[in-house]
Design a protein around this motif. Structure first.
Motif, PDB file in Angstrom:
ATOM      1  N   GLY A   1     183.277 -28.136  27.395  1.00  0.00           N
ATOM      2  CA  GLY A   1     181.991 -27.732  28.027  1.00  0.00           C
ATOM      3  C   GLY A   1     181.211 -28.715  28.902  1.00  0.00           C
ATOM      4  O   GLY A   1     181.728 -29.796  29.433  1.00  0.00           O
ATOM      5  N   LEU A   2     180.253 -28.303  29.293  1.00  0.00           N
ATOM      6  CA  LEU A   2     179.195 -29.306  30.120  1.00  0.00           C
ATOM      7  C   LEU A   2     178.801 -30.153  29.760  1.00  0.00           C
ATOM      8  O   LEU A   2     177.924 -30.311  28.541  1.00  0.00           O
ATOM      9  CB  LEU A   2     178.337 -28.441  30.838  1.00  0.00           C
ATOM     10  CG  LEU A   2     177.342 -28.941  32.021  1.00  0.00           C
ATOM     11  CD1 LEU A   2     178.205 -29.160  33.308  1.00  0.00           C
ATOM     12  CD2 LEU A   2     176.212 -28.218  32.247  1.00  0.00           C
ATOM     13  N   PRO A   3     179.202 -31.433  29.907  1.00  0.00           N
ATOM     14  CA  PRO A   3     178.977 -32.603  29.245  1.00  0.00           C
ATOM     15  C   PRO A   3     177.276 -33.103  29.392  1.00  0.00           C
ATOM     16  O   PRO A   3     176.587 -32.878  30.369  1.00  0.00           O
ATOM     17  CB  PRO A   3     179.365 -33.823  30.094  1.00  0.00           C
ATOM     18  CG  PRO A   3     180.669 -33.141  30.779  1.00  0.00           C
ATOM     19  CD  PRO A   3     180.239 -31.936  31.260  1.00  0.00           C
ATOM     20  N   LEU A   4     176.727 -33.501  28.044  1.00  0.00           N
ATOM     21  CA  LEU A   4     175.345 -33.994  28.168  1.00  0.00           C
ATOM     22  C   LEU A   4     175.059 -35.303  29.135  1.00  0.00           C
ATOM     23  O   LEU A   4     176.189 -35.918  29.153  1.00  0.00           O
ATOM     24  CB  LEU A   4     175.042 -34.128  26.690  1.00  0.00           C
ATOM     25  CG  LEU A   4     174.834 -33.083  25.716  1.00  0.00           C
ATOM     26  CD1 LEU A   4     174.531 -33.692  24.466  1.00  0.00           C
ATOM     27  CD2 LEU A   4     173.829 -32.264  25.916  1.00  0.00           C
ATOM     28  N   SER A   5     174.190 -35.658  29.770  1.00  0.00           N
ATOM     29  CA  SER A   5     173.804 -36.583  30.260  1.00  0.00           C
ATOM     30  C   SER A   5     173.747 -38.124  29.266  1.00  0.00           C
ATOM     31  O   SER A   5     173.592 -37.694  28.162  1.00  0.00           O
ATOM     32  CB  SER A   5     172.667 -36.587  31.212  1.00  0.00           C
ATOM     33  OG  SER A   5     171.360 -36.304  30.395  1.00  0.00           O
TER      34      SER A   5
ATOM     35  N   ALA B   1     182.609 -16.041  36.045  1.00  0.00           N
ATOM     36  CA  ALA B   1     183.647 -15.528  37.054  1.00  0.00           C
ATOM     37  C   ALA B   1     185.050 -15.604  36.484  1.00  0.00           C
ATOM     38  O   ALA B   1     186.226 -14.888  37.005  1.00  0.00           O
ATOM     39  CB  ALA B   1     183.736 -16.182  38.481  1.00  0.00           C
ATOM     40  N   THR B   2     185.262 -16.652  35.476  1.00  0.00           N
ATOM     41  CA  THR B   2     186.579 -16.754  35.233  1.00  0.00           C
ATOM     42  C   THR B   2     187.213 -15.630  34.085  1.00  0.00           C
ATOM     43  O   THR B   2     186.392 -14.855  33.584  1.00  0.00           O
ATOM     44  CB  THR B   2     186.580 -18.012  34.123  1.00  0.00           C
ATOM     45  OG1 THR B   2     188.016 -18.459  33.763  1.00  0.00           O
ATOM     46  CG2 THR B   2     185.799 -17.669  32.900  1.00  0.00           C
ATOM     47  N   THR B   3     188.452 -15.628  34.361  1.00  0.00           N
ATOM     48  CA  THR B   3     189.322 -14.414  33.600  1.00  0.00           C
ATOM     49  C   THR B   3     189.923 -15.058  32.499  1.00  0.00           C
ATOM     50  O   THR B   3     190.666 -14.410  31.683  1.00  0.00           O
ATOM     51  CB  THR B   3     190.209 -13.692  34.565  1.00  0.00           C
ATOM     52  OG1 THR B   3     191.198 -14.798  35.117  1.00  0.00           O
ATOM     53  CG2 THR B   3     189.524 -13.125  35.579  1.00  0.00           C
ATOM     54  N   ALA B   4     190.061 -16.588  32.200  1.00  0.00           N
ATOM     55  CA  ALA B   4     190.753 -17.220  31.108  1.00  0.00           C
ATOM     56  C   ALA B   4     189.684 -16.862  30.027  1.00  0.00           C
ATOM     57  O   ALA B   4     188.649 -16.386  29.846  1.00  0.00           O
ATOM     58  CB  ALA B   4     190.513 -18.678  31.504  1.00  0.00           C
ATOM     59  N   LYS B   5     190.496 -16.982  28.928  1.00  0.00           N
ATOM     60  CA  LYS B   5     189.973 -16.734  27.506  1.00  0.00           C
ATOM     61  C   LYS B   5     189.188 -18.000  26.985  1.00  0.00           C
ATOM     62  O   LYS B   5     189.881 -19.160  27.228  1.00  0.00           O
ATOM     63  CB  LYS B   5     191.066 -16.459  26.389  1.00  0.00           C
ATOM     64  CG  LYS B   5     190.354 -16.208  25.159  1.00  0.00           C
ATOM     65  CD  LYS B   5     191.467 -15.651  24.244  1.00  0.00           C
ATOM     66  CE  LYS B   5     190.965 -15.696  22.552  1.00  0.00           C
ATOM     67  NZ  LYS B   5     190.204 -14.672  22.334  1.00  0.00           N
ATOM     68  N   LEU B   6     187.900 -17.850  26.870  1.00  0.00           N
ATOM     69  CA  LEU B   6     187.123 -19.026  26.597  1.00  0.00           C
ATOM     70  C   LEU B   6     187.186 -19.278  25.138  1.00  0.00           C
ATOM     71  O   LEU B   6     187.364 -18.307  24.227  1.00  0.00           O
ATOM     72  CB  LEU B   6     185.752 -18.965  27.110  1.00  0.00           C
ATOM     73  CG  LEU B   6     185.672 -18.779  28.489  1.00  0.00           C
ATOM     74  CD1 LEU B   6     184.117 -18.356  28.877  1.00  0.00           C
ATOM     75  CD2 LEU B   6     186.118 -20.088  29.029  1.00  0.00           C
TER      76      LEU B   6
ATOM     77  N   HIS C   1     176.107 -21.843  27.583  1.00  0.00           N
ATOM     78  CA  HIS C   1     176.423 -21.140  28.744  1.00  0.00           C
ATOM     79  C   HIS C   1     177.562 -20.046  28.636  1.00  0.00           C
ATOM     80  O   HIS C   1     177.480 -19.174  29.605  1.00  0.00           O
ATOM     81  CB  HIS C   1     177.114 -22.397  29.734  1.00  0.00           C
ATOM     82  CG  HIS C   1     176.150 -23.227  30.240  1.00  0.00           C
ATOM     83  ND1 HIS C   1     175.494 -24.258  29.681  1.00  0.00           N
ATOM     84  CD2 HIS C   1     175.428 -23.099  31.481  1.00  0.00           C
ATOM     85  CE1 HIS C   1     174.732 -24.775  30.446  1.00  0.00           C
ATOM     86  NE2 HIS C   1     174.697 -24.240  31.439  1.00  0.00           N
ATOM     87  N   ARG C   2     178.438 -20.172  27.581  1.00  0.00           N
ATOM     88  CA  ARG C   2     179.231 -18.946  27.565  1.00  0.00           C
ATOM     89  C   ARG C   2     178.693 -17.679  27.303  1.00  0.00           C
ATOM     90  O   ARG C   2     179.034 -16.572  27.433  1.00  0.00           O
ATOM     91  CB  ARG C   2     180.398 -19.404  26.492  1.00  0.00           C
ATOM     92  CG  ARG C   2     181.602 -20.195  27.018  1.00  0.00           C
ATOM     93  CD  ARG C   2     182.366 -21.010  25.871  1.00  0.00           C
ATOM     94  NE  ARG C   2     181.828 -21.850  25.224  1.00  0.00           N
ATOM     95  CZ  ARG C   2     181.980 -22.795  24.143  1.00  0.00           C
ATOM     96  NH1 ARG C   2     182.933 -22.050  23.199  1.00  0.00           N
ATOM     97  NH2 ARG C   2     181.352 -23.613  23.999  1.00  0.00           N
ATOM     98  N   VAL C   3     177.665 -17.706  26.268  1.00  0.00           N
ATOM     99  CA  VAL C   3     176.778 -16.540  26.147  1.00  0.00           C
ATOM    100  C   VAL C   3     176.063 -16.038  27.040  1.00  0.00           C
ATOM    101  O   VAL C   3     175.852 -14.782  27.360  1.00  0.00           O
ATOM    102  CB  VAL C   3     175.699 -16.961  24.908  1.00  0.00           C
ATOM    103  CG1 VAL C   3     174.906 -15.902  24.598  1.00  0.00           C
ATOM    104  CG2 VAL C   3     176.519 -17.582  23.663  1.00  0.00           C
TER     105      VAL C   3
END
Length: 303
Positions: A102-106, A43-48, A65-67
């Motif tokens: 990014g989403l942190p690893l556990s 949903a984001t419109t920001a440049k990743l 997740h970006r892919v």
């Protein structure tokens, strides 16, 4: 970062690559995609930031997740930076890149990553692997012991690429022998030959001049205190630290973070069970920052 001198560099300039050409295999994650994180990215419109891709295999190293989000938006290309190293280093880069964004690893995933890295790079030091995986050096040592890898050589390679003895006492004794055999060598030369830091070589020389053992005596009951207490006494009497604001700030931080083993054990009992994960994450981040600081200080001392 503490791994600047390891072979983990990627191309500076990103390029557009076809999403259909990418592989998502080999992630350090043990769980499926995070649905909430994926919805937010879609949903984001920001440049990743560009993803990182292992050029020989076109496997996504960082940016899974970006892919997936780009696919959901119907995009056919995505910005990527290439890594040209081998598979083992690609995995290390995947884990270390996760520490930045990014989403942190556990914690379990980071510990499992440390175990895999120990399998492929058993001579890397605990501190290097800790800085790459975001766990403490003590945890890495526990993982190493569980794998039966503690005897993987008498030396470990630090982030500067130099080999140092696993046993600090061994390095000190080697330095003392070198000084006795070749008294004309500089401290820098002794440190390089013995695989110890310049500051450790200086301390060995001072001990020898006082006719003391090159290896400090351990204080009974607390091996950590055997190192921290004498070192703190020396630092607190150093004019260079006492006379500058940065020096005094450093002393305050060191005093606050060098409690004895009993004190840390008591503090563990004061952590509420429902806040244990948060406290652990903060402690690990502090450990990572201290490890990076130690690495920079040691490098500056040797340059």
């Amino acid at each position: 970062m503490a791994h600047d001198r390891l072979p983990l560099s990627v191309d500076e300039r990103p390029v557009l690559v076809p999403i259909a050409s990418l592989s998502l295999a080999g992630s350090p994650r043990s769980r499926a995609e995070d649905a909430e994180h994926l919805r937010a990215l879609t949903a984001t419109t920001a440049k990743l930031p560009p993803i990182i891709v292992h050029r020989p295999t076109m496997r996504v190293i960082d940016g899974r997740h970006r892919v997936l989000a780009a696919r959901r938006r119907g995009e056919e290309h995505i910005e990527a930076r290439f890594f040209h190293g081998d598979d083992d280093h690609a995995f290390v880069l995947a884990v270390s890149a996760n520490l930045v964004h990014g989403l942190p690893l556990s914690f379990a995933e980071r510990r499992a990553a440390a175990a895999r890295i120990l399998g492929t790079h058993p001579r890397w030091s605990d501190r290097v692997i800790a800085s790459l995986t975001g766990i403490s050096a003590r945890t890495v040592a526990d993982v190493r012991g569980g794998l039966g890898a503690s005897g993987a050589g008498r030396a470990r390679v630090g982030s500067d690429g130099r080999s140092r003895p696993v046993d600090g006492a061994e390095g000190r004794r080697a330095a003392a022998e070198i000084m006795e055999r070749e008294p004309g060598l500089s401290l820098r030369q002794v440190a390089r030959r013995a695989g110890i830091s310049h500051e450790t070589a200086r301390d060995v020389r001072k001990r020898m001049l006082r006719r003391e053992s090159p290896v400090p005596e351990r204080l009974p009951g607390d091996p950590v205190a055997a190192v921290t207490r004498p070192a703190l006494r020396r630092l607190r009497s150093a004019p260079a630290l006492q006379e500058s604001e940065d020096g005094r700030a450093l002393l305050r931080l060191l005093l606050a973070h060098t409690g004895d083993a009993g004190q840390w054990h008591r503090l563990t009992g004061g952590v509420p069970p429902h806040r244990g994960g948060t406290v652990a994450e903060l402690a690990l981040e502090c450990a990572r920052l201290w490890a990076e600081f130690a690495d920079r200080v040691e490098r500056a001392d040797e340059d």
